[in-house]
Design a protein around this motif. Structure first.
Motif, PDB file in Angstrom:
ATOM      1  N   THR A  10       0.829  -1.206   0.000  1.00 32.56           N
ATOM      2  CA  THR A  10       0.000   0.000   0.000  1.00 32.56           C
ATOM      3  C   THR A  10       0.861   1.252   0.000  1.00 32.56           C
ATOM      4  OG1 THR A  10      -1.780   1.192   1.130  1.00 32.56           O
ATOM      5  CG2 THR A  10      -0.183   0.044   2.525  1.00 32.56           C
ATOM      6  N   GLU A  11       0.353   2.280  -0.655  1.00 36.16           N
ATOM      7  CA  GLU A  11       1.026   3.580  -0.669  1.00 36.16           C
ATOM      8  C   GLU A  11       0.529   4.491   0.440  1.00 36.16           C
ATOM      9  OE1 GLU A  11       2.367   5.083  -4.727  1.00 36.16           O
ATOM     10  OE2 GLU A  11       0.348   4.332  -5.162  1.00 36.16           O
ATOM     11  N   PHE A  12      -0.430   4.022   1.240  1.00 42.09           N
ATOM     12  CA  PHE A  12      -1.089   4.895   2.204  1.00 42.09           C
ATOM     13  C   PHE A  12      -0.939   4.403   3.646  1.00 42.09           C
ATOM     14  CE2 PHE A  12      -3.132   5.309  -1.884  1.00 42.09           C
ATOM     15  CZ  PHE A  12      -3.262   6.680  -2.034  1.00 42.09           C
ATOM     16  N   GLU A  13      -1.007   5.341   4.549  1.00 42.13           N
ATOM     17  CA  GLU A  13      -1.003   5.050   5.984  1.00 42.13           C
ATOM     18  C   GLU A  13      -1.833   6.133   6.674  1.00 42.13           C
ATOM     19  OE1 GLU A  13       2.157   4.010   9.565  1.00 42.13           O
ATOM     20  OE2 GLU A  13       2.878   4.855   7.683  1.00 42.13           O
ATOM     21  N   ASP A  14      -2.828   5.685   7.426  1.00 38.73           N
ATOM     22  CA  ASP A  14      -3.744   6.621   8.090  1.00 38.73           C
ATOM     23  C   ASP A  14      -4.363   7.604   7.096  1.00 38.73           C
ATOM     24  OD1 ASP A  14      -3.167   5.475  10.588  1.00 38.73           O
ATOM     25  OD2 ASP A  14      -1.443   6.798  10.866  1.00 38.73           O
ATOM     26  N   GLY A  15      -4.669   7.086   5.903  1.00 42.51           N
ATOM     27  CA  GLY A  15      -5.341   7.909   4.899  1.00 42.51           C
ATOM     28  C   GLY A  15      -4.452   8.869   4.143  1.00 42.51           C
ATOM     29  N   ARG A  16      -3.152   8.823   4.389  1.00 47.82           N
ATOM     30  CA  ARG A  16      -2.223   9.726   3.708  1.00 47.82           C
ATOM     31  C   ARG A  16      -1.137   8.933   3.001  1.00 47.82           C
ATOM     32  NH1 ARG A  16      -1.163  14.530   8.210  1.00 47.82           N
ATOM     33  NH2 ARG A  16      -3.363  15.128   8.470  1.00 47.82           N
ATOM     34  N   GLU A  76       9.886   7.295  -4.493  1.00 47.37           N
ATOM     35  CA  GLU A  76       8.515   7.219  -3.978  1.00 47.37           C
ATOM     36  C   GLU A  76       7.942   5.816  -4.123  1.00 47.37           C
ATOM     37  OE1 GLU A  76       4.037   8.586  -5.349  1.00 47.37           O
ATOM     38  OE2 GLU A  76       5.771   9.650  -6.169  1.00 47.37           O
ATOM     39  N   LYS A  77       8.200   5.178  -5.257  1.00 42.48           N
ATOM     40  CA  LYS A  77       7.610   3.874  -5.538  1.00 42.48           C
ATOM     41  C   LYS A  77       8.347   2.728  -4.859  1.00 42.48           C
ATOM     42  CE  LYS A  77       4.274   5.563  -7.866  1.00 42.48           C
ATOM     43  NZ  LYS A  77       2.889   5.519  -7.318  1.00 42.48           N
ATOM     44  N   ARG A  78       9.490   3.007  -4.266  1.00 38.21           N
ATOM     45  CA  ARG A  78      10.173   1.976  -3.468  1.00 38.21           C
ATOM     46  C   ARG A  78       9.570   1.858  -2.063  1.00 38.21           C
ATOM     47  NH1 ARG A  78      15.146   4.666  -5.468  1.00 38.21           N
ATOM     48  NH2 ARG A  78      15.803   3.547  -7.352  1.00 38.21           N
ATOM     49  N   ILE A  79       8.998   2.932  -1.582  1.00 38.78           N
ATOM     50  CA  ILE A  79       8.514   2.979  -0.196  1.00 38.78           C
ATOM     51  C   ILE A  79       7.492   1.886   0.117  1.00 38.78           C
ATOM     52  CG2 ILE A  79       7.205   4.391   1.447  1.00 38.78           C
ATOM     53  CD1 ILE A  79       8.624   6.853   0.240  1.00 38.78           C
ATOM     54  N   PRO A  80       6.478   1.621  -0.719  1.00 36.79           N
ATOM     55  CA  PRO A  80       5.478   0.617  -0.359  1.00 36.79           C
ATOM     56  C   PRO A  80       6.018  -0.809  -0.245  1.00 36.79           C
ATOM     57  CG  PRO A  80       4.670   2.048  -2.121  1.00 36.79           C
ATOM     58  CD  PRO A  80       6.125   2.315  -1.980  1.00 36.79           C
ATOM     59  N   PHE A  81       7.221  -1.068  -0.755  1.00 40.55           N
ATOM     60  CA  PHE A  81       7.752  -2.426  -0.749  1.00 40.55           C
ATOM     61  C   PHE A  81       8.430  -2.816   0.563  1.00 40.55           C
ATOM     62  CE2 PHE A  81       7.145  -1.764  -5.263  1.00 40.55           C
ATOM     63  CZ  PHE A  81       6.768  -3.018  -5.712  1.00 40.55           C
ATOM     64  N   ALA A  82       8.470  -1.921   1.515  1.00 40.78           N
ATOM     65  CA  ALA A  82       9.072  -2.255   2.810  1.00 40.78           C
ATOM     66  C   ALA A  82       8.453  -1.390   3.903  1.00 40.78           C
ATOM     67  CB  ALA A  82      10.587  -2.034   2.770  1.00 40.78           C
TER      68      ALA A  82
END
Length: 233
Positions: A27-33, A102-108
């Motif tokens: 997921t790209e989101f956490e707490d709706g952000r 930015e697109k690496r963040i959801p993978f970990a």
């Protein structure tokens, strides 16, 4: 198709389970952000307002997904050309590097129950496949992620030349893994009408409802990844 007919098609031990990627396994989101807290200076770097860039970006959605554009810099150059603006390769490079990050963040990290589900499915001898509508930079981190070793194959739309919900991408995935669509399950959050596409292709579709809860569908909703196992027992 009615719910009763869908239930008749639930394979107790499917030949394969195919997953969507974004908002299903990651997921790209956490707490709706957005976790990336992204902010790109399109005006300063490209000479385009954020609104104009968003409109141009959206107008190229299908071509971005099916690989018409080789990569993110190609999309930027096309937008600038359409607007009659000069291409600043330094700005293009900076935006590309920012988007890759930015697109690496959801993978970990990967959610623990997602990894447990994949491990338990493989322990049952079920093949695992990925079918993702994506561009090159969106899956740059795939090969080095915790997810990759669990999968027998992955279909990225930009490489396949077609995207969900086109039946062709599901049939390609089945062909490459030597499985029958009617003996397979597809799990996704429902974006791009992917569940309907999987259903039309002959798969049993399940709605991943643990990240994205805003999309409605007529398919069985899974509140958590491990709920899938209850349908397969």
């Amino acid at each position: 198709m009615t719910d009763d007919r869908r239930k008749e098609r639930v394979p107790s031990r499917p030949e394969a389970v195919f997953f969507d990627l974004y908002e299903t396994l990651i997921t790209e989101f956490e707490d709706g952000r957005r976790r990336s807290k992204r902010a790109y200076d399109y005006d300063g770097l490209l000479g385009l307002s954020a609104e104009t860039f968003k409109a141009e970006w959206g107008a190229r959605q299908a071509r971005r997904m099916n690989g018409t554009f080789r990569d993110y810099p190609d999309v930027l150059r096309d937008i600038l050309a359409a607007r009659g603006l000069a291409v600043d390769e330094g700005a293009v490079r900076l935006l590309h590097e920012s988007r890759l990050e930015e697109k690496r963040i959801p993978f970990a990290p990967i959610r623990a129950d997602v990894l447990e589900l994949l491990t338990r499915l493989r322990a049952r001898g079920i093949k695992l496949g990925l079918i993702s509508n994506c561009t090159r930079e969106e899956v740059d981190a795939w090969d080095g992620s915790e997810l990759s070793p669990h999968f027998d194959d992955r279909i990225f739309s930009f490489e396949a030349g077609c995207s969900k919900p086109d039946e062709a991408i599901y049939r390609l995935a089945c062909f490459r893994m030597d499985v029958r669509p009617e003996a397979c399950v597809f799990v996704g959050d429902g974006g791009s009408r992917e569940l309907e596409g999987a259903d039309r292709a002959g798969m049993r579709a399940f709605h991943a409802h643990w990240y994205n809860t805003y999309i409605e569908s007529a398919y069985p909703k899974l509140a958590s990844p491990l709920e899938l196992l209850h349908y397969l027992n």
